[in-house]
Design a protein around this motif. Sequence first.
Motif, PDB file in Angstrom:
ATOM      1  N   ASN A   1       9.036  18.716  -9.211  1.00 41.14           N
ATOM      2  CA  ASN A   1      10.434  18.870  -8.795  1.00 41.14           C
ATOM      3  C   ASN A   1      10.526  19.303  -7.323  1.00 41.14           C
ATOM      4  OD1 ASN A   1      12.636  20.950  -8.241  1.00 41.14           O
ATOM      5  ND2 ASN A   1      13.496  19.763  -9.924  1.00 41.14           N
TER       6      ASN A   1
ATOM      7  N   PRO B   1      15.845  21.827 -13.149  1.00 38.41           N
ATOM      8  CA  PRO B   1      15.201  20.944 -14.141  1.00 38.41           C
ATOM      9  C   PRO B   1      13.704  21.220 -14.267  1.00 38.41           C
ATOM     10  CG  PRO B   1      16.620  19.682 -12.686  1.00 38.41           C
ATOM     11  CD  PRO B   1      16.568  21.060 -12.124  1.00 38.41           C
TER      12      PRO B   1
ATOM     13  N   ALA C   1      13.260  24.371 -16.227  1.00 39.95           N
ATOM     14  CA  ALA C   1      13.505  24.130 -17.656  1.00 39.95           C
ATOM     15  C   ALA C   1      12.305  23.440 -18.303  1.00 39.95           C
ATOM     16  CB  ALA C   1      14.763  23.271 -17.825  1.00 39.95           C
ATOM     17  N   ALA C   2      11.802  22.373 -17.667  1.00 40.55           N
ATOM     18  CA  ALA C   2      10.683  21.632 -18.258  1.00 40.55           C
ATOM     19  C   ALA C   2       9.460  22.532 -18.397  1.00 40.55           C
ATOM     20  CB  ALA C   2      10.358  20.405 -17.394  1.00 40.55           C
TER      21      ALA C   2
ATOM     22  N   ARG D   1      15.347  16.001 -23.811  1.00 40.50           N
ATOM     23  CA  ARG D   1      16.415  15.578 -22.905  1.00 40.50           C
ATOM     24  C   ARG D   1      15.978  15.665 -21.455  1.00 40.50           C
ATOM     25  NH1 ARG D   1      22.436  17.730 -23.636  1.00 40.50           N
ATOM     26  NH2 ARG D   1      22.157  18.299 -21.476  1.00 40.50           N
ATOM     27  N   VAL D   2      15.309  16.794 -21.115  1.00 42.39           N
ATOM     28  CA  VAL D   2      14.829  16.961 -19.739  1.00 42.39           C
ATOM     29  C   VAL D   2      13.849  15.845 -19.384  1.00 42.39           C
ATOM     30  CG1 VAL D   2      13.510  18.469 -18.215  1.00 42.39           C
ATOM     31  CG2 VAL D   2      15.182  19.450 -19.761  1.00 42.39           C
TER      32      VAL D   2
ATOM     33  N   ARG E   1      15.656  12.518 -18.874  1.00 44.46           N
ATOM     34  CA  ARG E   1      16.340  12.504 -17.579  1.00 44.46           C
ATOM     35  C   ARG E   1      15.372  12.187 -16.458  1.00 44.46           C
ATOM     36  NH1 ARG E   1      20.733  16.533 -17.907  1.00 44.46           N
ATOM     37  NH2 ARG E   1      22.207  15.486 -19.279  1.00 44.46           N
ATOM     38  N   GLN E   2      14.173  12.819 -16.521  1.00 47.69           N
ATOM     39  CA  GLN E   2      13.211  12.629 -15.441  1.00 47.69           C
ATOM     40  C   GLN E   2      12.708  11.189 -15.401  1.00 47.69           C
ATOM     41  OE1 GLN E   2      10.393  15.757 -15.948  1.00 47.69           O
ATOM     42  NE2 GLN E   2      11.412  17.055 -14.456  1.00 47.69           N
TER      43      GLN E   2
END
Lengths: 282, 299
Positions: free
Chosen positions: B188, B221, B224-225, B289-290, B293-294
């Motif tokens: 990220n 993000p 979170a991951a 979900r994460v 998204r990535q």
Amino acid sequence: MKPRGLLSRIALALGLVFLYVPIISMIVFSFNNSRLVTVWDAAHSPTLKWYGVLLHNEQILTAAWLSIRIALTAASAAVVLGTLAGVALARFGAYRGRMLLAGMVTAPIVMPEVITGLSLLLLFVALGQLIGWPKGVGAVTIALAHITFCMAYVTVVVQSRLAGFDESLEEAAMDLGARPLKVFFRITLPLILPAIASGWLLAFTLSWDDLVITQFVAGPGSSTLPMVVFSKVRFGVTPDVNALATILVLLVATGIAISSLWMRYQQRRRERDLQLAAAANL
Amino acid sequence: MAVRLSQAMGRRLIAAVPTLWLLVLFLIPFLIVFRISFSEVRLAIPPYTPLLSWHHGAPHIEVHWSAYSFLFTDPMYVSSYLYSLKVAAVSTLCCLLIGYPMAYAIARASTATRPLLLMLIVLPFWTSFLLRVYAWIGLLNNNGVINNVLLSLGVIHHPLALLQTDFAVYIGIVYSYLPFMILPLYANLEKHDPALLEAAADLGARPWRAFLAVTLPQSLPGIAAGSLLVFIPAVGEYVIPTLLGRPDQLMIGRVLSDEFFENRDWPVASAVAILILLLLIVPIMLFQRVERRQLEAAQ
């Protein structure tokens, strides 16, 4: 700007020390003569005594051989299944059943191993009652379990590699009349080959290293190397395990060094090809 | 037309093989666990009561809640459940506090040194997880390396009890899972545009303020991951607490394993598994979900 950069650099250095001190201490004490693992016997060390003990330990050698065979099988099967899943998820659009596959494939990565292990054993027991196969637990059930959690990792690696390329190359080949199978072997496969290679290595390592799931689905007479090591170290430190760790670290470090050199060579060759192509176009 | 048709068939086949594999070896096993958690233990093969039985020629479904009621009445299970949550939460926080600055420093390093630094982070992960946890026994023991060093320096006069403590479990989890925190964070942070920080500096923001207002929100993000990748497996961790932890306070993964192997109580082991899953279902879906998204961002 500067001081924050400095702080994070200090954190990085300390973090790397934290990551490597345990490994280095195992390597150092593998050459220690004393049976008391962490007391350095300066008079008689360094010694290769524990390497000799290790290499004459029939139990460890048998377990290591079983682990290698299982890891080879599991990694190879997981690469095939994971590549199929990765291609389906990245290239087939929003087909029916995509959500099901996408949901199932990432779950094993984070699922606590005790749950995966328990559920797989209960499946094998239920199957044994229902259809009479498998007749018991052992190397076969271990391999089946390993294939399942390894393919999840391969899928993620292959899928993200495919996501990095758009489909124009494949579409161009199709427009030129190539059959789907030919497109896959001539275009898609070469593109994702690096991902497949690293997926295979990842799967091999995960299978070779797994303890918890294996314990559930292993039977008497099918102890893998992590199971033997765990039953040894559960009751304290033993010096020959240090020797084993040192051998493994050396193998892994050599493997990683070779593969990164090879990748750098490939990268250079690709760049040179691109330059040649550009020069030819002038 | 024939080509079209065979292509559709081929695609269906390609998608069907891994889907079927996971259905049989991942999804159905959970249904079996779920079903056995509603049985009672008995001395037979298999050691639990059947779901469906026949009474006077009519099918009769037997649902037992005894495994669950047992778990909620015995304080040992409740306390190990809560203890596992606490250990996982604290370890995740420690991983984040240690991993974030490390990922930040790698993302800010020159492009030439970055691959080397990443390799150094990943290398321990390729060596055996079990052996790396084992290494900490040698370091934390009463006559271990840390105590020997502190004793010979004269910092302490009696060895510290480090092994078989909560501290040892935290160390073990943070040590083993740190790469899982650093890699998503790095992925990220590496994509951030330095121009945004320069703009903040031009507008007069102090570096810390710019970090809090620009870098931190953008890296959520990644946080979170990384946190989910540490927290979820840490809740069910078995090896680390068994080798390094307190013998008087078990984590829930060890409880599950002991119920199954020591007590041979399959229904209770299954009920423990279901309760861990209930706790983790939200974090697992968040993680998916994460991840999605990535991948979509990459496409």
